[in-house]
Design a protein around this motif. Structure first.
Motif, PDB file in Angstrom:
ATOM      1  N   GLY A  85       0.737  -1.526   0.371  1.00 53.56           N
ATOM      2  CA  GLY A  85      -0.244   0.222   0.084  1.00 53.56           C
ATOM      3  C   GLY A  85       0.604   1.083   0.067  1.00 53.56           C
ATOM      4  O   GLY A  85      -0.077   2.754  -0.020  1.00 53.56           O
ATOM      5  N   TYR A  86       2.044   1.308  -0.587  1.00 50.34           N
ATOM      6  CA  TYR A  86       3.545   2.207  -0.245  1.00 50.34           C
ATOM      7  C   TYR A  86       2.387   3.238  -1.486  1.00 50.34           C
ATOM      8  O   TYR A  86       3.075   4.946  -1.384  1.00 50.34           O
ATOM      9  CB  TYR A  86       4.873   2.165  -0.234  1.00 50.34           C
ATOM     10  N   ILE A  87       1.944   2.443  -2.739  1.00 53.41           N
ATOM     11  CA  ILE A  87       2.343   3.483  -4.257  1.00 53.41           C
ATOM     12  C   ILE A  87       0.414   2.714  -4.970  1.00 53.41           C
ATOM     13  O   ILE A  87       0.414   1.362  -3.980  1.00 53.41           O
ATOM     14  CB  ILE A  87       3.338   3.139  -5.464  1.00 53.41           C
ATOM     15  N   GLN A  88      -0.303   3.566  -5.174  1.00 55.52           N
ATOM     16  CA  GLN A  88      -0.613   3.196  -5.751  1.00 55.52           C
ATOM     17  C   GLN A  88      -0.645   3.652  -7.431  1.00 55.52           C
ATOM     18  O   GLN A  88       0.857   4.452  -7.841  1.00 55.52           O
ATOM     19  CB  GLN A  88      -1.893   4.128  -5.886  1.00 55.52           C
ATOM     20  N   CYS A  89      -0.753   2.414  -8.826  1.00 54.82           N
ATOM     21  CA  CYS A  89      -0.336   2.427  -9.355  1.00 54.82           C
ATOM     22  C   CYS A  89      -1.225   1.999 -10.807  1.00 54.82           C
ATOM     23  O   CYS A  89      -2.330   1.609 -10.086  1.00 54.82           O
ATOM     24  CB  CYS A  89       0.650   1.680  -9.945  1.00 54.82           C
ATOM     25  N   LYS A  90      -2.255   3.086 -12.039  1.00 53.26           N
ATOM     26  CA  LYS A  90      -3.148   2.567 -12.975  1.00 53.26           C
ATOM     27  C   LYS A  90      -2.502   1.917 -13.913  1.00 53.26           C
ATOM     28  O   LYS A  90      -1.147   2.761 -14.402  1.00 53.26           O
ATOM     29  CB  LYS A  90      -3.540   3.521 -13.630  1.00 53.26           C
ATOM     30  N   SER A  91      -1.424   1.001 -14.623  1.00 51.57           N
ATOM     31  CA  SER A  91      -0.977   1.103 -15.910  1.00 51.57           C
ATOM     32  C   SER A  91      -2.208   0.764 -17.135  1.00 51.57           C
ATOM     33  O   SER A  91      -2.801   0.186 -17.085  1.00 51.57           O
ATOM     34  CB  SER A  91      -0.006  -0.702 -16.081  1.00 51.57           C
ATOM     35  N   GLU A 113      -6.299  -8.684 -26.437  1.00 49.31           N
ATOM     36  CA  GLU A 113      -5.648  -7.886 -26.393  1.00 49.31           C
ATOM     37  C   GLU A 113      -3.999  -8.432 -26.064  1.00 49.31           C
ATOM     38  O   GLU A 113      -4.208  -9.576 -25.306  1.00 49.31           O
ATOM     39  CB  GLU A 113      -5.001  -7.145 -25.859  1.00 49.31           C
ATOM     40  N   GLN A 114      -2.910  -8.481 -26.339  1.00 49.38           N
ATOM     41  CA  GLN A 114      -1.510  -9.147 -26.100  1.00 49.38           C
ATOM     42  C   GLN A 114      -1.355  -8.662 -24.519  1.00 49.38           C
ATOM     43  O   GLN A 114      -1.405  -7.632 -24.125  1.00 49.38           O
ATOM     44  CB  GLN A 114      -0.423  -8.972 -26.839  1.00 49.38           C
ATOM     45  N   THR A 115      -0.517  -9.761 -24.180  1.00 48.58           N
ATOM     46  CA  THR A 115      -0.056  -9.811 -22.344  1.00 48.58           C
ATOM     47  C   THR A 115       1.277  -9.293 -22.944  1.00 48.58           C
ATOM     48  O   THR A 115       1.685  -9.744 -23.964  1.00 48.58           O
ATOM     49  CB  THR A 115      -0.202 -11.155 -21.942  1.00 48.58           C
ATOM     50  N   LEU A 116       1.701  -8.390 -22.193  1.00 52.38           N
ATOM     51  CA  LEU A 116       2.811  -7.672 -22.187  1.00 52.38           C
ATOM     52  C   LEU A 116       3.794  -7.816 -21.218  1.00 52.38           C
ATOM     53  O   LEU A 116       3.375  -7.972 -19.986  1.00 52.38           O
ATOM     54  CB  LEU A 116       2.939  -5.984 -22.650  1.00 52.38           C
ATOM     55  N   ILE A 117       5.333  -7.970 -22.245  1.00 48.44           N
ATOM     56  CA  ILE A 117       6.319  -9.230 -21.216  1.00 48.44           C
ATOM     57  C   ILE A 117       7.343  -7.440 -20.666  1.00 48.44           C
ATOM     58  O   ILE A 117       8.018  -7.363 -21.555  1.00 48.44           O
ATOM     59  CB  ILE A 117       6.262 -10.285 -20.980  1.00 48.44           C
ATOM     60  N   THR A 118       8.138  -7.410 -19.823  1.00 45.56           N
ATOM     61  CA  THR A 118       9.408  -6.726 -19.336  1.00 45.56           C
ATOM     62  C   THR A 118      10.507  -7.256 -19.472  1.00 45.56           C
ATOM     63  O   THR A 118      10.194  -8.804 -18.963  1.00 45.56           O
ATOM     64  CB  THR A 118       9.345  -5.970 -18.191  1.00 45.56           C
ATOM     65  N   VAL A 119      11.309  -7.658 -20.532  1.00 44.98           N
ATOM     66  CA  VAL A 119      12.798  -8.591 -20.610  1.00 44.98           C
ATOM     67  C   VAL A 119      14.029  -7.741 -19.777  1.00 44.98           C
ATOM     68  O   VAL A 119      14.709  -8.702 -20.106  1.00 44.98           O
ATOM     69  CB  VAL A 119      12.831  -8.417 -22.278  1.00 44.98           C
ATOM     70  N   GLU A 120      13.530  -7.117 -19.474  1.00 44.56           N
ATOM     71  CA  GLU A 120      14.995  -6.626 -18.359  1.00 44.56           C
ATOM     72  C   GLU A 120      14.430  -5.642 -17.171  1.00 44.56           C
ATOM     73  O   GLU A 120      13.343  -4.970 -17.622  1.00 44.56           O
ATOM     74  CB  GLU A 120      15.920  -5.598 -19.069  1.00 44.56           C
ATOM     75  N   LEU A 179       4.657  -8.908 -15.980  1.00 39.86           N
ATOM     76  CA  LEU A 179       3.660  -9.219 -16.953  1.00 39.86           C
ATOM     77  C   LEU A 179       2.446  -7.761 -16.909  1.00 39.86           C
ATOM     78  O   LEU A 179       2.104  -7.528 -15.645  1.00 39.86           O
ATOM     79  CB  LEU A 179       3.084 -10.531 -16.405  1.00 39.86           C
ATOM     80  N   PHE A 180       2.256  -7.683 -17.567  1.00 40.13           N
ATOM     81  CA  PHE A 180       0.831  -6.582 -18.349  1.00 40.13           C
ATOM     82  C   PHE A 180      -0.157  -7.497 -18.596  1.00 40.13           C
ATOM     83  O   PHE A 180      -0.582  -7.117 -19.695  1.00 40.13           O
ATOM     84  CB  PHE A 180       1.419  -6.115 -18.120  1.00 40.13           C
ATOM     85  N   HIS A 181      -1.077  -7.587 -17.662  1.00 35.38           N
ATOM     86  CA  HIS A 181      -2.161  -8.901 -18.192  1.00 35.38           C
ATOM     87  C   HIS A 181      -4.034  -7.156 -19.185  1.00 35.38           C
ATOM     88  O   HIS A 181      -3.624  -7.141 -17.957  1.00 35.38           O
ATOM     89  CB  HIS A 181      -3.039  -9.662 -17.484  1.00 35.38           C
ATOM     90  N   PHE A 225      -3.672  -2.424 -18.299  1.00 32.98           N
ATOM     91  CA  PHE A 225      -3.869  -4.198 -17.609  1.00 32.98           C
ATOM     92  C   PHE A 225      -3.251  -3.921 -16.013  1.00 32.98           C
ATOM     93  O   PHE A 225      -3.698  -2.706 -15.167  1.00 32.98           O
ATOM     94  CB  PHE A 225      -1.607  -3.479 -18.119  1.00 32.98           C
ATOM     95  N   SER A 226      -3.429  -4.915 -15.982  1.00 35.82           N
ATOM     96  CA  SER A 226      -3.521  -5.626 -14.398  1.00 35.82           C
ATOM     97  C   SER A 226      -1.476  -6.193 -14.396  1.00 35.82           C
ATOM     98  O   SER A 226      -1.240  -6.450 -15.383  1.00 35.82           O
ATOM     99  CB  SER A 226      -4.838  -6.701 -13.974  1.00 35.82           C
ATOM    100  N   ILE A 227      -1.323  -6.108 -12.737  1.00 37.56           N
ATOM    101  CA  ILE A 227      -0.058  -6.561 -13.350  1.00 37.56           C
ATOM    102  C   ILE A 227       0.243  -7.589 -12.257  1.00 37.56           C
ATOM    103  O   ILE A 227       0.015  -8.002 -11.854  1.00 37.56           O
ATOM    104  CB  ILE A 227       0.608  -5.443 -12.404  1.00 37.56           C
ATOM    105  N   GLY A 228       0.558  -8.348 -13.154  1.00 38.07           N
ATOM    106  CA  GLY A 228       1.775 -10.361 -13.023  1.00 38.07           C
ATOM    107  C   GLY A 228       2.576 -10.122 -12.269  1.00 38.07           C
ATOM    108  O   GLY A 228       4.204  -9.111 -13.506  1.00 38.07           O
TER     109      GLY A 228
END
Length: 144
Positions: free
Chosen positions: A39-45, A85-92, A77-79, A126-129
Motif C-alpha cells: 500500500g505504499y503506492i498506487q499504480c494505474k497501468s 489483446e496481447q499480454t505484455l512482458i518486461t525483458v529487463e 506481466l501486463f495483462h 492492464f493488471s500487473i502480474g
C-alpha cells in the motif's frame, strides 16, 4: 571551557542535522509489486497503443513520505482488460524514482508475449502480474 562547550554543541548539532538529512533523502529500493502490495503506492497501468518499446504507461502515486526507487523486474506481466489483446512482458529490470507524496507518469519498455492476439489499444488498462514460465526466465538470462 565555555568556548569548547559551544564548539561541541555546534559540532554535534551539525552532525545530527547532516545525518537526518542524508537518511531522509535515501531512496528505498523496492519492487513495484511489493510497493503495491504494502500500500505504499498506487499504480494505474495502461497501453500507449503499441506492442513493443515504451508501450506501458504507469501512473504512480506515492502514498508515503518516503522516497522510493521502484524496480520492475524482468518478467513483469501486463495483462490487458480485453482478453483479445496481447499480454505484455518486461525483458529487463527497469527503475523509477518516486519522490515522497508525489505523482509521476512514466512509460516503460515491454514486449508482446502472444502472437495470436491483437495489439493493445491506446489507453486500455492492464493488471500487473509476475512471470511463472521458466522458458521466459531462460530468455532473460540469454538476453543479459
Amino acid at each position: 571551557m565555555k568556548k569548547s562547550l559551544h564548539f561541541f554543541v555546534f559540532l554535534f548539532s551539525g552532525i545530527g542535522l547532516i545525518a537526518s538529512f542524508t537518511s531522509s533523502t535515501n531512496e528505498i529500493k523496492i519492487s513495484l509489486n511489493e510497493a503495491l502490495q504494502k500500500g505504499y503506492i498506487q499504480c494505474k497501468s495502461s497501453s500507449t497503443g503499441s506492442f513493443n518499446g515504451q508501450c506501458v504507461k504507469l501512473q504512480l502515486e506515492n502514498n508515503t513520505i518516503r522516497p522510493f526507487q521502484l524496480f520492475i523486474p524482468a518478467g513483469t506481466l501486463f495483462h490487458p482488460s480485453d482478453q483479445g489483446e496481447q499480454t505484455l512482458i518486461t525483458v529487463e529490470q527497469q527503475f523509477i524514482s518516486l519522490a515522497p507524496s508525489s505523482n509521476k507518469i512514466e512509460n516503460i519498455h515491454a514486449y508482446c508475449s502472444e502472437h495470436s492476439d491483437k495489439c493493445p489499444s491506446s489507453g486500455s488498462y492492464f493488471s500487473i502480474g509476475t512471470n511463472k514460465n521458466p522458458k521466459f526466465d531462460s530468455l532473460f538470462v540469454f538476453l543479459k
